[in-house]
Design a protein around this motif. Sequence first.
Motif, short mmCIF file in Angstrom:
data_model
loop_
_atom_site.label_atom_id
_atom_site.label_comp_id
_atom_site.label_asym_id
_atom_site.label_seq_id
_atom_site.Cartn_x
_atom_site.Cartn_y
_atom_site.Cartn_z
N ALA A 183 0.84 -1.20 0.00
CA ALA A 183 0.00 0.00 0.00
C ALA A 183 0.88 1.25 0.00
O ALA A 183 1.97 1.25 0.58
CB ALA A 183 -0.90 -0.02 1.23
N PRO A 184 0.44 2.33 -0.66
CA PRO A 184 -0.85 2.47 -1.36
C PRO A 184 -0.80 2.12 -2.83
O PRO A 184 -1.77 2.33 -3.55
CB PRO A 184 -1.14 3.96 -1.18
CG PRO A 184 0.21 4.59 -1.25
CD PRO A 184 1.16 3.62 -0.59
N TYR A 185 0.34 1.58 -3.30
CA TYR A 185 0.52 1.40 -4.74
C TYR A 185 -0.36 0.29 -5.30
O TYR A 185 -1.07 0.49 -6.30
CB TYR A 185 2.00 1.12 -5.03
CG TYR A 185 2.92 2.19 -4.50
CD1 TYR A 185 3.00 3.43 -5.13
CD2 TYR A 185 3.68 1.99 -3.36
CE1 TYR A 185 3.83 4.43 -4.65
CE2 TYR A 185 4.52 2.98 -2.86
CZ TYR A 185 4.58 4.20 -3.50
OH TYR A 185 5.39 5.18 -3.02
N THR A 186 -0.32 -0.88 -4.70
CA THR A 186 -1.13 -1.98 -5.22
C THR A 186 -2.62 -1.70 -5.06
O THR A 186 -3.42 -2.04 -5.93
CB THR A 186 -0.76 -3.28 -4.49
OG1 THR A 186 -0.84 -3.07 -3.07
CG2 THR A 186 0.64 -3.72 -4.84
N SER A 187 -3.00 -1.06 -3.96
CA SER A 187 -4.43 -0.76 -3.78
C SER A 187 -4.90 0.27 -4.80
O SER A 187 -6.04 0.19 -5.28
CB SER A 187 -4.67 -0.25 -2.35
OG SER A 187 -3.90 0.90 -2.09
N LEU A 188 -4.06 1.24 -5.13
CA LEU A 188 -4.45 2.23 -6.13
C LEU A 188 -4.56 1.60 -7.51
O LEU A 188 -5.49 1.90 -8.27
CB LEU A 188 -3.44 3.38 -6.16
CG LEU A 188 -3.73 4.47 -7.19
CD1 LEU A 188 -5.07 5.15 -6.91
CD2 LEU A 188 -2.61 5.51 -7.21
N LEU A 189 -3.63 0.73 -7.86
CA LEU A 189 -3.72 0.04 -9.15
C LEU A 189 -4.99 -0.80 -9.23
O LEU A 189 -5.66 -0.83 -10.28
CB LEU A 189 -2.49 -0.85 -9.35
CG LEU A 189 -1.16 -0.13 -9.57
CD1 LEU A 189 0.00 -1.13 -9.55
CD2 LEU A 189 -1.17 0.64 -10.89
#
Length: 337
Positions: A183-189
């Motif tokens: 998070a927050p990269y995978t959740s944003l993707l």
Amino acid sequence: VDHPALLRIWLLLEPQRPGKKVHGIPMGSPRGFFVGSGVVALILVCVVPVYSSLSLLKDDSYVFWAGRTVPEMTIAIVFAFVVTYSVMVWFFFSLARQIQGEVAMALIATIFVTSLGVALMLIALPLSQQSSAAYNDLMHSCHSSDSTRRLFEYSQVLQSIRAAPGCAEKYSVEECEGYEEAAPYTSLLRTMESKFHCSGFCYRPLASSVDAESRGTPAIFASLSRKLRRPDGGDLQKVLAPSGLRPDNQEGSPALPLTLFSDANYKASCDGMAGRHMKHFVGSIATSTFYQGVYLVFVAVAMGFLRLSGIVHEKDVQDRAERPAVRYLDATAGARA
């Protein structure tokens, strides 16, 4: 009326017996109507900016690119206006009795309408700047800008995992070996794929020279994820090169990326959709907020001119009413003389 808030407004607006007070404000007078109508009008005016701010706070894309400062500040300013209005009304109607009247009411209304309009115009400026900056980063410098580079790197690593043998057939990259939540990269993707129906973020096809066995080794991607989490980070070339994964556009690589968290395989790019979302959604909120402030300032100016014309008209009527009395007194004095 059962609801406490509605009961309070009803008590303020309902004609009451002379001398009766509610919260220290005499009822059955213009002051009671001014307090009640002023609170209702202020709340109605503030509904739009508060709703827009809540929409921005619930938008994961906006929060990631621009943060929460501006919408939270907008809500705080609106709340401060409501509280300040209540204090000002209490002061004028409870303490400063010598200046009570229509002039004080008009002055308070003009001050608050003008101040709120100017505040909304000032709030719209950073919103517009955030919208333009995020759009330019996403559309023109997606691979290198500070706001998008790390998300691009995580997306490329996840695309490598997704392209590994045995993972492309699965529904989501979350089911594949080597995947780690970051998070927050995978959740944003994940959010962008489901919201915008897109795939790939600033996607660059991986080199086809990497053999299937090395591309499918979970230890490689776990190592890449740890490297990406370092404070210094580094660019994608330095992170992927040791493992043989290079962001080069070469023949043999898929032209379009696979969706990471579903098997829908949308055609639109997530960076393009996110850029248009920031430009049109956030930009429209900034524009509407600015023009609402402009309209409130115009309303305040119009109120001032109407009040000025009213004062002039009242003075003219008073002068006309006094002329017969003055003539009568002059005639009486002349007859006595």
